[in-house]
Write a protein that holds these residues in place. Structure first.
Motif, PDB file in Angstrom:
ATOM      1  N   LEU A 109       0.934  -1.246  -0.084  1.00 45.28           N
ATOM      2  CA  LEU A 109      -0.028  -0.026  -0.106  1.00 45.28           C
ATOM      3  C   LEU A 109       0.688   1.372  -0.147  1.00 45.28           C
ATOM      4  O   LEU A 109       0.520   2.176  -0.731  1.00 45.28           O
ATOM      5  N   ILE A 156      -7.778 -12.783  -1.501  1.00 48.00           N
ATOM      6  CA  ILE A 156      -8.653 -11.549  -1.118  1.00 48.00           C
ATOM      7  C   ILE A 156      -9.225 -11.430   0.566  1.00 48.00           C
ATOM      8  O   ILE A 156      -9.028 -10.757   1.197  1.00 48.00           O
ATOM      9  N   GLU A 159      -6.250 -11.390   2.956  1.00 43.20           N
ATOM     10  CA  GLU A 159      -5.626  -9.957   3.183  1.00 43.20           C
ATOM     11  C   GLU A 159      -6.702  -9.194   3.985  1.00 43.20           C
ATOM     12  O   GLU A 159      -6.163  -8.237   4.749  1.00 43.20           O
ATOM     13  N   GLY A 160      -7.911  -9.043   3.411  1.00 41.61           N
ATOM     14  CA  GLY A 160      -8.824  -8.305   4.126  1.00 41.61           C
ATOM     15  C   GLY A 160      -8.982  -8.509   5.508  1.00 41.61           C
ATOM     16  O   GLY A 160      -9.075  -7.740   6.521  1.00 41.61           O
ATOM     17  N   LEU A 163      -6.102  -7.541   7.675  1.00 42.73           N
ATOM     18  CA  LEU A 163      -6.211  -5.792   8.028  1.00 42.73           C
ATOM     19  C   LEU A 163      -7.055  -5.719   9.010  1.00 42.73           C
ATOM     20  O   LEU A 163      -6.534  -5.048   9.926  1.00 42.73           O
ATOM     21  N   LEU A 164      -8.388  -6.245   9.009  1.00 44.64           N
ATOM     22  CA  LEU A 164      -9.363  -6.168  10.016  1.00 44.64           C
ATOM     23  C   LEU A 164      -8.823  -6.661  11.348  1.00 44.64           C
ATOM     24  O   LEU A 164      -9.073  -5.978  12.279  1.00 44.64           O
ATOM     25  N   VAL A 176     -14.341 -15.388  10.329  1.00 43.15           N
ATOM     26  CA  VAL A 176     -15.392 -15.185   9.498  1.00 43.15           C
ATOM     27  C   VAL A 176     -14.819 -15.435   8.148  1.00 43.15           C
ATOM     28  O   VAL A 176     -15.382 -16.126   7.079  1.00 43.15           O
TER      29      VAL A 176
ATOM     30  N   ALA B 105      -6.820   2.040   5.161  1.00 44.22           N
ATOM     31  CA  ALA B 105      -6.347   0.669   5.179  1.00 44.22           C
ATOM     32  C   ALA B 105      -4.710   1.202   5.722  1.00 44.22           C
ATOM     33  O   ALA B 105      -4.050   0.388   6.376  1.00 44.22           O
ATOM     34  N   PHE B 126     -13.193   1.410  10.793  1.00 44.94           N
ATOM     35  CA  PHE B 126     -13.667   0.245  10.198  1.00 44.94           C
ATOM     36  C   PHE B 126     -14.975  -0.278  10.844  1.00 44.94           C
ATOM     37  O   PHE B 126     -15.965  -1.008  10.592  1.00 44.94           O
ATOM     38  N   SER B 153     -18.198  -9.632   6.768  1.00 45.42           N
ATOM     39  CA  SER B 153     -17.744 -10.282   5.399  1.00 45.42           C
ATOM     40  C   SER B 153     -17.305  -9.407   4.240  1.00 45.42           C
ATOM     41  O   SER B 153     -16.498  -9.524   3.442  1.00 45.42           O
ATOM     42  N   LEU B 155     -17.039  -5.986   4.227  1.00 44.56           N
ATOM     43  CA  LEU B 155     -16.045  -5.253   4.268  1.00 44.56           C
ATOM     44  C   LEU B 155     -14.417  -5.976   4.335  1.00 44.56           C
ATOM     45  O   LEU B 155     -13.475  -5.327   3.488  1.00 44.56           O
ATOM     46  N   ILE B 156     -14.356  -7.070   4.587  1.00 41.15           N
ATOM     47  CA  ILE B 156     -13.088  -8.036   4.366  1.00 41.15           C
ATOM     48  C   ILE B 156     -12.862  -8.188   2.968  1.00 41.15           C
ATOM     49  O   ILE B 156     -11.784  -7.866   2.630  1.00 41.15           O
ATOM     50  N   LEU B 157     -14.021  -8.588   2.309  1.00 34.99           N
ATOM     51  CA  LEU B 157     -13.889  -8.628   0.708  1.00 34.99           C
ATOM     52  C   LEU B 157     -13.439  -7.305   0.232  1.00 34.99           C
ATOM     53  O   LEU B 157     -12.549  -7.047  -0.843  1.00 34.99           O
ATOM     54  N   GLU B 159     -12.037  -4.898   1.348  1.00 36.76           N
ATOM     55  CA  GLU B 159     -10.520  -4.358   1.703  1.00 36.76           C
ATOM     56  C   GLU B 159      -9.443  -5.292   1.206  1.00 36.76           C
ATOM     57  O   GLU B 159      -8.557  -4.712   0.610  1.00 36.76           O
ATOM     58  N   GLY B 160      -9.713  -6.621   1.050  1.00 34.60           N
ATOM     59  CA  GLY B 160      -8.588  -7.236   0.455  1.00 34.60           C
ATOM     60  C   GLY B 160      -8.799  -7.109  -0.868  1.00 34.60           C
ATOM     61  O   GLY B 160      -7.417  -7.047  -1.549  1.00 34.60           O
ATOM     62  N   ALA B 161      -9.637  -6.965  -1.606  1.00 33.91           N
ATOM     63  CA  ALA B 161      -9.735  -6.549  -2.884  1.00 33.91           C
ATOM     64  C   ALA B 161      -9.079  -4.930  -3.421  1.00 33.91           C
ATOM     65  O   ALA B 161      -8.343  -5.045  -4.434  1.00 33.91           O
ATOM     66  N   LEU B 163      -6.676  -3.768  -1.924  1.00 33.63           N
ATOM     67  CA  LEU B 163      -5.400  -3.931  -1.661  1.00 33.63           C
ATOM     68  C   LEU B 163      -4.749  -4.749  -2.877  1.00 33.63           C
ATOM     69  O   LEU B 163      -3.786  -4.363  -3.568  1.00 33.63           O
ATOM     70  N   LEU B 164      -5.440  -5.859  -3.330  1.00 30.28           N
ATOM     71  CA  LEU B 164      -4.786  -6.468  -4.507  1.00 30.28           C
ATOM     72  C   LEU B 164      -4.991  -5.815  -5.750  1.00 30.28           C
ATOM     73  O   LEU B 164      -4.085  -5.774  -6.575  1.00 30.28           O
ATOM     74  N   ALA B 177     -14.188 -10.291  -5.732  1.00 32.63           N
ATOM     75  CA  ALA B 177     -14.639  -9.756  -4.442  1.00 32.63           C
ATOM     76  C   ALA B 177     -16.171  -9.472  -4.591  1.00 32.63           C
ATOM     77  O   ALA B 177     -16.931  -9.807  -3.817  1.00 32.63           O
TER      78      ALA B 177
END
Lengths: 197, 197
Positions: A109, A156, A159-160, A163-164, A176, B105, B126, B153, B155-157, B159-161, B163-164, B177
């Motif tokens: 990032l 994905i 990584e998400g 972070l959380l 989760v 992030a 978050f 779930s 938010l995880i998707l 944030e991960g997406a 980043l990638l 995602a």
């Protein structure tokens, strides 16, 4: 032959970049924490912090690939292998007091906007992990297209969740995300086996 | 009454922290990019960069909540609202040349290990987004437990997406995602309506 000084510098850099990021970690603090003499550091990394940064990201990437391989080794159930990856990654979070997480994400990032050698190392790391996941999913029976898609999906989610979970200081996001990652891996294998039948 | 100088500083800080991270952004570069006089900056932010950092994270957080509300407004289908959020977030990535992504992030990862005021601001951001997603999912008919789980779930998707996608310079991770996030939101509403029937 890698020298101890070189390895020690890379290990220290990987740990500090993961904990605080690339820019918060000064060259001076790297030298001090690694406990190595100034002269030999410039010998091993004439390109300075950037060169050491690339080596640290590469080392972190190799470590993650080894962890993925470890989780899939002798495990025919891809869903369980994925669950194991999330579980061991969560254990790293807890054991480090949430100081360690992904060895690449923070630097990725920090460098995404400037597109230098360090950015390229982070891009290559994520790509290698997706390919490694896809490789194992293919071996478990997923179709080629599905294996690539599921590899991306699982990364994905990991990584998400890292972070959380790091930010919250709680494993709940990891749990989760693990549930969804297992379901996505299992679905891909079910779909492949029913289309093969 | 917020002054223009104060708003301008916060806006500039949010943009630079998002692009390069907190530690790569010097106080001097903030002042220069905002085009504001030194004296007034110290007047508005006597706590310096840390105080400005918290204000920038808070402002970014409010912006994301407004975006979530915008996506759910007048949209009874929660899956489509979630898809809209991913689509607009992806557009921000592309329109910024992948320089902008999540406003929180990078700073969250940089500060997770030191647990100061800035870390606390990222944790609160978050948490607020998860709660806002849960609120809208509840209104769309999900059970309380399911709404909280799906908020996490999604938010995880995202944030991960982010980043990638930022690292790769491609919207593929965002699209992958989004598909999972839509399915997870739709499943939660189907489960709620069938248990109510």
């Amino acid at each position: 032959v890698p020298s101890d000084t070189r390895e020690q510098m890379i290990y220290t850099a990987a740990r500090l970049f993961q904990r605080d990021g690339y820019h918060a970690t000064s060259w001076r603090s790297l030298v001090e924490e690694a406990g190595t003499p100034w002269g030999s550091i410039h010998h091993h990394f004439p390109g300075g912090k950037d060169e050491l940064g690339v080596a640290a990201i590469d080392a972190g990437s190799v470590g993650v690939i080894a962890l993925i391989d470890h989780c899939f080794k002798g495990q025919p159930d891809a869903g369980r292998a994925v669950a194991r990856w999330f579980e061991l990654s969560g254990r790293l979070l807890v054991d480090s007091g949430y100081a360690a997480g992904c060895p690449v994400a923070t630097v990725a990032l920090e460098t995404a906007a400037n597109r230098g050698a360090l950015h390229e190392a982070t891009r290559a790391a994520f790509s290698a992990w997706e390919k490694r996941l896809s490789f194992h999913l293919r071996r478990a029976g997923a179709s080629r297209a599905s294996a690539a898609d599921v590899g991306t999906s699982v990364l994905i989610l990991l990584e998400g969740a890292l972070l959380l979970s790091r930010t919250r200081g709680s494993l709940t996001p990891m749990r989760v995300a693990s549930r969804h990652a297992q379901a996505i891996a299992a679905d891909a294998l079910t779909a492949s086996s029913s289309s093969a039948a």
